[in-house]
Write an enzyme that holds these catalytic residues in place. Structure first.
Site: not given
Ligand code: GLC
Length: 532
Positions: A100, A202, A265, A326-327
């Protein structure tokens, strides 16, 4: 079957949130050595690549999404040696490793920012986005932080504002500055040379902001129950046309190495999302498709979003699907435990690379976090409106021992109260468990090129029923999903139902043959192989 097909097309990705996967050193937080210990599990599960949420040195204001050194490992997670050992061990298992990568912003503790904020004429001043306030006072424009409040922070020392799309401890880099681009490309090369197989970038759609910093317009659809960030349409602060040149450059960096992948993302509607494949597909290989995360869970809505996405894809672009991360709220809590099995079948039978979120394969729910254990800064900034992300980041339940085999001590976030029942060890022994279903689905996807590479065709959508076909070189499978709780009788009037059941989400009909009728129980999905 897989010759000449890049691994990221035929493979299955698995996201690990390293803080919560496996603690090996008894501090209640997961680490790289812990991940190494669990590689046999991932191998057995059958996934092809792991992507790790950030593991770089960080003050952890946003749990690693605030990086203070792009080319190190945070001591909480281990050392560079541990990282090298992880890559080597993963590769030995045939697993790829994706990092990431957070190039939109750094931590305010990053030496680049420390320098940048030190004076207006510091050589790194222009590495970040600094502006004077408006003549009449206040920040340069009306842009909002995703985490609440203005996205501009006034810095006393130099009496200017800096821009932060997220926390004030996460200043945005200035991607219009060629030195910044160069520096980040060097960082990418550093990790590519170390053997990483790609990056998940990201907030890719945030990278470039309007050069004139024009005010964002109000969002006409805003309602007070929405997050404050949604008050405005981020027209000038995100998804600017120039971002595509930035992504294309990243792709060039990647392409200088063999067989690597660039994932973005991007939270945008399909028509805007697919622009991130880039002109001539020279952008991201996989702009993450999050449509399943926000859809209402009905057959009609899902059929429409698949259709809309498939139609939006540029020629030759490879699709992908994500159920959780994870969000976002865990799928098992979003749609319920029964439908989570249908969701698993959907994810693993759709056309395009699937990404699994750790723990979804054992049916991990969103965990209720008591107020005194909240860690997420998003929740701390905007308490009580449901934005908290801790509940989807809780420790992986490995077995029924204290702390679920995750750690020898009380973990940084609590485990789900049900972990003694729903964990890897118990589910492995249960032929009908969620874990067994995931394993069977992955196994089938691997064995059947029509599921991995085949075409997609909607066969029927009616009430709670969604049926589609996947076909590859004359081989076909039919996928029938019941998105509701009541049983549905299917008849040959609408489709050919003769064939053999390859898999049911209930795990109990394998090899059953049908002769023209088929009954789906509530929340049942089946994969059927037609005769011949
Ligand atoms: C991405 C990450 C999220 C993080 C944010 C800011 O959306 O997935 O966890 O808080 O970027 O870096």
């Amino acid at each position: 079957m897989r010759e000449n097909i890049p691994w990221w097309k035929s493979g299955i990705l698995y996201q690990i949130y390293p803080r919560s996967f496996q603690d090996s050193d008894g501090d209640g937080v997961g680490d790289l050595r812990g991940i190494i210990q669990r590689l046999p599990y991932l191998h057995e599960l059958g996934v092809d690549a792991l992507w790790l949420s950030p593991i770089f040195p960080s003050p952890m204001e946003d749990f690693g999404y605030d990086i203070s050194d792009y080319i190190g490992i945070d001591p909480l997670f281990g050392t560079l040696d541990d990282f090298d050992a992880l890559v080597a061990a993963a590769h030995d298992f045939g697993l790829k490793v994706i990092l990431d990568f957070v190039p939109n912003h750094t931590s305010d503790q990053h030496p680049w920012f420390v320098e940048s904020r030190s004076s207006k004429d510091n050589p790194k001043r222009d590495w970040y986005i600094w502006r004077d306030g408006r003549d009449e006072g206040g920040p340069p424009n009306n842009w909002l932080s995703e985490f609440g409040g203005s996205s501009w922070e006034f810095d006393e020392r130099t009496e200017q504002y800096y821009y932060h799309a997220f926390l004030r401890a996460q200043p945005d880099l200035n991607w219009r500055n060629p030195e910044v681009r160069q520096a980040i490309h060097d960082v990418m090369r550093f990790w590519l040379r170390r053997g990483v197989d790609g990056f998940r970038v990201d907030v890719m759609w945030h990278l470039i902001k309007d050069d004139l910093l024009r005010d964002n317009p109000p969002n006409p659809d805003f309602t007070p129950d929405r997050q404050p960030y949604e008050r405005l349409l981020p027209l000038y602060s995100t998804d600017r046309p120039e971002v595509h040149a930035v992504v294309a450059e990243m792709r060039q960096v990647i392409d200088a190495f063999d067989d690597r992948v660039l994932i973005g993302e991007i939270y945008l509607p399909p028509d805007k999302l697919v622009a991130y494949y880039g002109r001539d597909l020279a952008g991201a290989h996989l702009p993450f498709n999050f449509a399943l995360i926000s859809t209402s869970w009905t057959a009609q809505a899902i059929a429409e979003l698949i259709d809309g996405y498939e139609k939006a894809l540029p020629p030759g672009a490879w699709p992908n699907w994500v159920l959780g991360n994870h969000d976002r709220r865990r799928i098992a809590s979003r749609v319920g435990a029964d439908q989570a099995r249908v969701a698993a079948m959907l994810l693993l039978t759709l056309r395009g690379t699937p990404t699994l979120y750790y723990g979804d394969e054992v049916g991990m729910p969103q965990v209720e976090i008591p107020a005194d254990r909240v860690r997420d800064p998003f929740e701390q900034n905007l308490p009580g409106i449901g934005v908290g992300r801790d509940g989807c980041r809780t420790p992986m339940p490995w077995d029924a021992t204290p702390h679920g085999g995750f750690s020898a001590v009380d973990p940084w976030l609590p485990l789900d109260t049900n972990f003694a029942r729903n964990n890897v060890a118990t589910e492995r022994e249960d032929a009908a468990s969620m874990l067994s279903l995931y394993r069977a689905l992955i196994d089938l996807r691997r064995k059947r090129p029509e599921l991995t590479l085949g075409s997609y065709r909607l066969v029927s959508v009616a009430g709670d029923l969604l049926v589609f076909k996947r076909g590859y070189r004359g081989q076909r499978v039919l996928v029938a999903l019941n998105l509701g709780g009541a049983s549905i009788a299917l008849t040959a009037a609408t489709m050919s139902l003769r064939g053999r059941v390859l898999l049911s989400t209930f795990m109990d009909r394998q090899a059953e043959t049908t002769d023209g009728t088929l009954e789906l129980r509530g929340a049942e999905g089946i994969i059927l192989e037609p005769p011949e």
